[in-house]
Design an enzyme around this catalytic site. Structure first.
Site, short mmCIF file in Angstrom:
data_model
loop_
_atom_site.label_atom_id
_atom_site.label_comp_id
_atom_site.label_asym_id
_atom_site.label_seq_id
_atom_site.Cartn_x
_atom_site.Cartn_y
_atom_site.Cartn_z
N LYS A 12 0.86 -1.20 0.00
CA LYS A 12 0.00 0.00 0.00
C LYS A 12 0.89 1.23 0.00
O LYS A 12 2.05 1.19 0.47
CB LYS A 12 -0.95 0.04 1.20
CG LYS A 12 -0.29 0.02 2.59
CD LYS A 12 0.11 1.37 3.13
CE LYS A 12 0.83 1.28 4.47
NZ LYS A 12 1.76 2.31 4.75
N ASP A 136 -2.45 -1.62 10.20
CA ASP A 136 -2.69 -1.55 8.76
C ASP A 136 -3.37 -2.81 8.21
O ASP A 136 -3.79 -2.84 7.05
CB ASP A 136 -1.36 -1.37 7.99
CG ASP A 136 -0.69 -0.05 8.31
OD1 ASP A 136 -1.35 0.82 8.93
OD2 ASP A 136 0.49 0.12 7.96
P1 ATP Z 1 4.89 -0.85 9.47
O1 ATP Z 1 3.68 -1.71 9.19
O2 ATP Z 1 5.46 -1.06 10.86
O3 ATP Z 1 4.71 0.57 9.08
P2 ATP Z 1 6.53 -1.28 7.13
O4 ATP Z 1 5.43 -1.41 6.19
O5 ATP Z 1 7.37 -0.07 7.03
O6 ATP Z 1 6.04 -1.46 8.61
P3 ATP Z 1 7.38 -4.08 7.06
O7 ATP Z 1 7.99 -4.52 5.78
O8 ATP Z 1 6.04 -4.58 7.39
O9 ATP Z 1 7.51 -2.51 7.08
O10 ATP Z 1 8.44 -4.47 8.22
C1 ATP Z 1 8.45 -3.93 9.50
C2 ATP Z 1 9.12 -4.90 10.46
O11 ATP Z 1 8.33 -6.08 10.58
C3 ATP Z 1 10.50 -5.36 10.02
O12 ATP Z 1 11.38 -5.09 11.08
C4 ATP Z 1 10.39 -6.87 9.80
O13 ATP Z 1 11.47 -7.60 10.31
C5 ATP Z 1 9.13 -7.26 10.55
N1 ATP Z 1 8.31 -8.27 9.82
C6 ATP Z 1 7.55 -9.21 10.39
N2 ATP Z 1 6.91 -9.95 9.47
C7 ATP Z 1 7.24 -9.46 8.27
C8 ATP Z 1 6.88 -9.79 6.93
N3 ATP Z 1 6.04 -10.80 6.66
N4 ATP Z 1 7.40 -9.06 5.93
C9 ATP Z 1 8.23 -8.03 6.22
N5 ATP Z 1 8.61 -7.68 7.47
C10 ATP Z 1 8.13 -8.38 8.49
#
Ligand code: ATP
Length: 292
Positions: A12, A136
């Site tokens: 997203k 989210d």
């Molecule tokens: P947020 O939802 O916190 O804003 P984001 O979208 O910026 O996060 P994500 O890629 O979801 O980032 O990763 C955030 C953290 O979640 C990372 O530190 C990662 O190690 C952890 N994590 C847990 N599960 C997953 C997954 N399936 N994919 C990516 N990261 C994950």
């Protein structure tokens, strides 16, 4: 009951993100337009007959493969809530940059819930499971476009826009909790009883019968630029070329929006490879790219 299935977990982007206040429970009240795009992780699930066992294999060794992974946790919660005695094996192919502000982990969790519900024909209350997994996840369960308020759980679907996006990621992982903590330091007095006056809410304008994002102000942008001044090079390039651009989530992924594939491709080839540019398209609630 199906024993295997595959699905896509779309990223997203935030078409504007205003932080309105900090609540007593530590969460923040936000206002944003969330929109899914065609960049996605791929998920494959296999069910077996060992009760309650969840396993996960991922092609990205940097993220946890156990309960620290949101996709893993989603499967555990689904099994608990549905009372089904089975094992779930998840294969996760990551395409969405990790900690990029693109909701990758949340989307993986939402995709696992959707797939398990479809495969087992059980619905133990996906909305409730989704909001317990992360702010989210409720939006990403459906995808498309929505005005999102509250801490992210109040999702009002709107008609998806139609655009091409170029995503630019400078490769600095940004932790969302840390980004909110820096925002709190700068705005100590913005509590629920004294919220921010939201003078520039995210906004879509209508163009040829389709919504197109116009107000893309993101309260995390000044914080990101202050912490990582080198990133301002991306903002400058986008400002010069794009009719509409913004920062997704707490960063560090920026996006430029274009009306045609040709414009997006031309911009994509003009930016340094160090920004890892990716062209993608707006997608609707079914994950399909919208027709322009
Ligand atoms: P947020 O939802 O916190 O804003 P984001 O979208 O910026 O996060 P994500 O890629 O979801 O980032 O990763 C955030 C953290 O979640 C990372 O530190 C990662 O190690 C952890 N994590 C847990 N599960 C997953 C997954 N399936 N994919 C990516 N990261 C994950």
């Amino acid at each position: 009951m199906k024993s295997s299935a595959a699905g896509r977990a779309c990223a997203k982007i935030n078409l504007g993100l205003r932080i309105l206040s900090r609540r007593e429970d530590g969460f923040h009240e936000i206002c944003s337009i969330f929109h899914t795009v065609s960049l996605c992780d791929e998920i494959r699930i296999e069910l077996g007959d060992v009760p309650g066992r969840v396993t996960l294999a991922c092609d990205d060794p940097s993220i946890p493969a156990g309960p620290g992974n949101l996709a893993f946790r989603a499967a555990e919660r689904f099994l608990e809530a549905s009372g089904l005695d089975m094992s779930v094996h998840i294969e996760l192919s990551k395409r969405i940059p990790v900690a990029g502000g693109l909701g990758g982990g949340s989307s993986d969790a939402a995709c696992v819930l959707r797939l398990l519900s479809r495969m087992t024909e059980a619905d133990p209350g996906l909305d409730v499971l989704a909001s317990g997994l992360g702010s989210d996840v409720p939006f990403l369960l459906g995808g498309g476009a929505a005005v999102v308020t509250g801490r992210g759980e109040a999702v009002r679907p709107i008609q998806p826009g139609s655009f091409w996006a170029v995503l630019l990621n400078p490769g600095i992982p940004v932790s969302t909790p840390e980004a909110y903590a820096s925002w709190d330091e700068k705005h100590p007095s913005l509590t629920r009883s004294a919220p921010y006056r939201d003078d520039r809410p995210p906004e879509l304008a209508w163009h040829e019968g389709r919504p197109f994002p116009v107000s893309l102000c993101n309260d995390f942008l000044p914080l990101l630029l202050e912490r990582h001044p080198a990133v301002s090079e991306i903002a400058r390039r986008l400002e010069r070329v794009c009719p509409a651009w913004g920062l997704s989530g707490s960063g560090p992924t920026f996006y430029g929006l274009f009306r045609t594939a040709a414009e997006a491709e031309a911009f994509c080839i003009s930016v340094p490879r160090s920004f890892a540019p990716v062209v993608c398209r707006s997608s609707d609630a079914t994950g399909a790219s919208s027709n322009w």
